[in-house]
Design an enzyme around this catalytic site. Structure first.
Site, PDB file in Angstrom:
ATOM      1  N   LYS A 271       0.824  -1.218   0.000  1.00 45.16           N
ATOM      2  CA  LYS A 271       0.000   0.000   0.000  1.00 45.16           C
ATOM      3  C   LYS A 271       0.848   1.254   0.000  1.00 45.16           C
ATOM      4  O   LYS A 271       0.508   2.257  -0.634  1.00 45.16           O
ATOM      5  CB  LYS A 271      -0.933  -0.020   1.211  1.00 45.16           C
ATOM      6  CG  LYS A 271      -1.907  -1.199   1.201  1.00 45.16           C
ATOM      7  CD  LYS A 271      -2.557  -1.387   2.540  1.00 45.16           C
ATOM      8  CE  LYS A 271      -3.419  -2.661   2.535  1.00 45.16           C
ATOM      9  NZ  LYS A 271      -3.998  -2.946   3.856  1.00 45.16           N
ATOM     10  N   VAL A 500      -8.744   6.791   2.684  1.00 42.15           N
ATOM     11  CA  VAL A 500      -7.744   6.489   3.714  1.00 42.15           C
ATOM     12  C   VAL A 500      -8.110   5.208   4.458  1.00 42.15           C
ATOM     13  O   VAL A 500      -7.256   4.354   4.725  1.00 42.15           O
ATOM     14  CB  VAL A 500      -7.601   7.667   4.694  1.00 42.15           C
ATOM     15  CG1 VAL A 500      -6.763   7.275   5.907  1.00 42.15           C
ATOM     16  CG2 VAL A 500      -6.981   8.871   3.994  1.00 42.15           C
ATOM     17  N   TRP A 503      -7.657   2.269   2.177  1.00 43.29           N
ATOM     18  CA  TRP A 503      -6.219   2.082   1.948  1.00 43.29           C
ATOM     19  C   TRP A 503      -5.594   1.320   3.112  1.00 43.29           C
ATOM     20  O   TRP A 503      -4.753   0.444   2.908  1.00 43.29           O
ATOM     21  CB  TRP A 503      -5.555   3.446   1.779  1.00 43.29           C
ATOM     22  CG  TRP A 503      -4.067   3.372   1.619  1.00 43.29           C
ATOM     23  CD1 TRP A 503      -3.373   3.137   0.469  1.00 43.29           C
ATOM     24  CD2 TRP A 503      -3.081   3.523   2.647  1.00 43.29           C
ATOM     25  NE1 TRP A 503      -2.020   3.138   0.720  1.00 43.29           N
ATOM     26  CE2 TRP A 503      -1.812   3.373   2.054  1.00 43.29           C
ATOM     27  CE3 TRP A 503      -3.153   3.781   4.012  1.00 43.29           C
ATOM     28  CZ2 TRP A 503      -0.632   3.466   2.769  1.00 43.29           C
ATOM     29  CZ3 TRP A 503      -1.980   3.874   4.742  1.00 43.29           C
ATOM     30  CH2 TRP A 503      -0.738   3.721   4.126  1.00 43.29           C
ATOM     31  N   HIS A 504      -6.013   1.627   4.340  1.00 38.70           N
ATOM     32  CA  HIS A 504      -5.484   0.909   5.493  1.00 38.70           C
ATOM     33  C   HIS A 504      -5.868  -0.576   5.437  1.00 38.70           C
ATOM     34  O   HIS A 504      -5.041  -1.450   5.643  1.00 38.70           O
ATOM     35  CB  HIS A 504      -6.014   1.511   6.801  1.00 38.70           C
ATOM     36  CG  HIS A 504      -5.248   2.704   7.263  1.00 38.70           C
ATOM     37  ND1 HIS A 504      -5.565   3.990   6.885  1.00 38.70           N
ATOM     38  CD2 HIS A 504      -4.168   2.820   8.072  1.00 38.70           C
ATOM     39  CE1 HIS A 504      -4.708   4.833   7.456  1.00 38.70           C
ATOM     40  NE2 HIS A 504      -3.853   4.149   8.173  1.00 38.70           N
ATOM     41  N   ASP A 505      -7.143  -0.825   5.174  1.00 38.61           N
ATOM     42  CA  ASP A 505      -7.607  -2.208   5.095  1.00 38.61           C
ATOM     43  C   ASP A 505      -9.033  -2.183   4.560  1.00 38.61           C
ATOM     44  O   ASP A 505      -9.817  -1.291   4.884  1.00 38.61           O
ATOM     45  CB  ASP A 505      -7.585  -2.876   6.474  1.00 38.61           C
ATOM     46  CG  ASP A 505      -7.588  -4.396   6.364  1.00 38.61           C
ATOM     47  OD1 ASP A 505      -7.624  -4.901   5.232  1.00 38.61           O
ATOM     48  OD2 ASP A 505      -7.547  -5.064   7.414  1.00 38.61           O
TER      49      ASP A 505
END
Length: 620
Positions: A271, A500, A503-505
């Site tokens: 990522k 966001v 993007w983290h999970d």
């Protein structure tokens, strides 16, 4: 130098990152080895909006007493529930590991931090060897370049020629060292990574300008989901799919998967790589317009060796660097920042590769390293004395804890999250500093030194925040002030935080976190519109108290959002809240906690005023 002066320098913002003490538009012409004052700021000229110091007033003497009483109590409350005789100890004892401090076990149950902690000895060796090999390589390449001079050939090099030589040397070393690095980390999955990088490179360099932006986002978002859903495109799955045609494919796939390097789950950390891929494509996309207007360095008569931080990021790199796949790979896979960042834009990477950043000095880097080691030891001390992560993972009976203990479990859980992220970021930034690249510092404030949702977002994972502003928030239209502009800004923030979170999970819990952050920003936006500072100039003390009350509410909401996203989830948060405020005793405690938070907020306000008195203005 006295011990107190040394500690002040060690914990100064200038030691942490000169970007905090230097205006982003100020050219960095020279940085000496002595303790530094803010560059480009006149500390004697203090703006009229800065209040006189309150540190030595009766109010703040009282606040000091509150700190002396509350802080030890807060820590001890969590120590008590981390003892072998505590009610839930048997439920989480299996999550503890043998320790090395005080004869106690260590809470190494957080998989993300454990992966870093267990590999610190190997990473430490790498941090020493990699910069040394760099210096050896540069010495050899420099000697080869200067060899014609031995034959009597006259040689006059311009600054630009020397910079290009330095760029070629650094890019070559970064390219080959990156290939070795990811091959060791990812084994045969290296080919998957290079294929993804190649497709993105072609999108950024072959497509027409009006297609690059949309194609870049579509491709990278698709890769983000595909990596997650396919678990990194397992060779065994691909082999089984084609085994009816090629019978041996299944066994080949299993063989390749068994040689996936030290980090078989390459897609988890990819990522960060994706952010650099987008940075390259967009920096190249914007350079196409700016190149037509001529070189901004020549037009503004700037010194390319002492560009401001803003210019390093915004000014296009030399056109040849955008068409070189080797330079692109060297940037994307730059070893010190490959795994976790911080994130450096492509333009900034090229600029620093050509001209060493004046902010990198031996003294500052040494102090930064000492500060990192102290932070690492602080984490070890906490993990050996309080077991908040193991407790939260064991689904304990929350009713066995008092409201004060429950609130401290939540509070220290957030502190552990802050430390477990900050420590790897600072480690990899220290590696980059030793290697001659100065990336942004990811953490400005201590987690407990935040009262604004906007400020918290700016100071938490700062390089990622700057990335989202440059490549997402501003292209979306940003958030201009006033009327519909505020609404548009909030909508853009919703889009940004949704990205966001994903993007983290890719899971609902983090998506809820992203939306909660935006929801909890609304009261701050509305309050700033309803109570503008300009209307309270005649009553500054009343305004300070009013802001303090609002800040307490902000802190409670930020704690709730981050507990949902990164710690106990929504069900766990509801269990904590029920235990804290589900009784009369809990309600009384909550009132006392809010008063303690109010005291802390007033100290935060004064700390920022002190920074302003020294010419430092941070938006957090």
């Amino acid at each position: 130098m006295t011990a107190l002066a040394f500690l002040r320098e060690l914990y100064s913002l200038d030691t942490l990152d000169t970007r905090f003490t230097t205006p982003s538009s100020a050219p960095l012409k020279s940085v000496d080895e002595r303790p530094h004052k803010p560059i480009g700021r006149d500390v004697k000229t203090v703006s009229g909006d800065v209040s006189p110091s309150r540190w030595r007033t009766p109010e703040f003497y009282f606040y000091a007493l509150v700190f002396l009483f509350c802080v030890p109590q807060m820590y001890w409350a969590v120590v008590e529930v981390s003892q072998p005789d505590s009610p839930n100890y048997s439920k989480y004892e299996h999550l503890l590991s043998p320790g090395w401090l005080f004869g106690r076990k260590v809470d190494n149950s957080d998989g993300q931090y454990a992966n870093f902690r267990d590999n610190i000895p190997y990473l430490a060796v790498l941090v020493i060897i990699h910069p040394l090999l760099r210096r050896l390589y540069e010495r050899v390449t420099l000697q080869l370049h200067e060899s014609p001079a031995a034959n009597g050939n006259a040689k006059v090099q311009s600054v630009t020629a020397e910079a290009n030589l330095r760029l070629q040397s650094r890019v070559s070393f970064d390219f080959y060292s990156a290939l070795v690095y990811i091959a060791v980390l990812n084994g045969f999955s290296t080919f998957k990574i290079l294929l993804i990088l190649y497709i993105n490179f072609k999108i950024g360099t072959l497509l027409s300008r009006n297609l690059i932006s949309a194609a870049t986002w579509i491709f990278n978002i698709a890769i983000l989901f595909a990596n997650e859903l396919t678990e990194g495109y397992r060779f065994s799955a691909l082999g089984e799919a084609i085994s009816p045609i090629i019978p041996a494919a299944a066994s080949w796939g299993r063989f390749l998967d068994s040689h996936a390097g030290l980090n078989p789950r390459w897609e988890v950390l990819f990522k960060i790589t994706m952010l650099r891929m987008i940075s390259f494509n967009f920096d190249r996309y914007w350079s196409l317009d700016r190149s037509r207007a001529g070189s901004p360095i020549e037009k503004k008569q700037l010194d390319p060796a002492a560009l401001s931080e803003r210019d390093r990021v915004a000014m296009p790199a030399p056109a040849s660097t955008y068409t070189s796949f080797r330079t692109y790979v060297a940037y994307i896979l730059y070893p010190p920042l490959y795994l976790a960042g911080p994130i450096v834009t492509f333009n900034d990477y090229i600029s620093q590769s050509m001209y060493r950043a004046p902010s990198i000095t031996a003294r500052r880097t040494t102090l930064y390293g000492i500060r990192f080691l102290l932070t690492l030891f602080c984490m070890e001390f906490l993990l050996h004395t309080i077991y908040v992560v193991a407790i939260s993972k064991s689904s304990p009976d929350w009713s066995t804890y008092t409201p004060f203990q429950l609130s401290m479990l939540a509070y220290f859980n957030l502190n552990i999250i802050w430390l477990k992220l900050m420590i790897p970021w600072r480690f990899f930034r220290l590696w980059a500093l030793l290697d001659g690249i100065d990336p942004p510092e990811n953490m400005i404030r201590c987690m407990s030194d935040n009262y604004s949702a906007f400020g918290f977002w700016r100071s938490w994972h700062r390089s990622f925040n700057r990335w989202t502003v440059r490549y997402l928030y501003v292209p979306l239209g940003g958030g201009p002030g006033g009327g519909t502009g505020k609404i548009r800004g909030i909508f853009n923030m919703l889009l940004v935080f949704s990205f966001v979170a994903l993007w983290h999970d890719i899971n609902l819990r983090l998506l809820m976190w992203g939306w909660l952050v935006v929801l909890f920003v609304l009261p701050e936006v509305l309050a700033s519109m309803a109570f503008p500072r300009s209307k309270w100039t005649a009553r500054p003390e009343a305004y300070r108290v009013l802001c303090g009350i609002g800040a307490v509410v902000n802190i409670l909401m930020m704690m709730a959002a981050n507990l949902v996203g990164f710690a106990v989830g929504l069900d766990g948060l509801m269990g904590l809240l029920h235990g804290i405020i589900g009784s009369w005793h809990g309600a009384v405690f909550m009132f006392g906690a809010c008063f303690a938070l109010f005291v802390g907020v007033q100290v935060m306000f004064e700390h920022r005023e002190e920074e302003k008195r020294n010419g430092i203005r941070l938006k957090c």
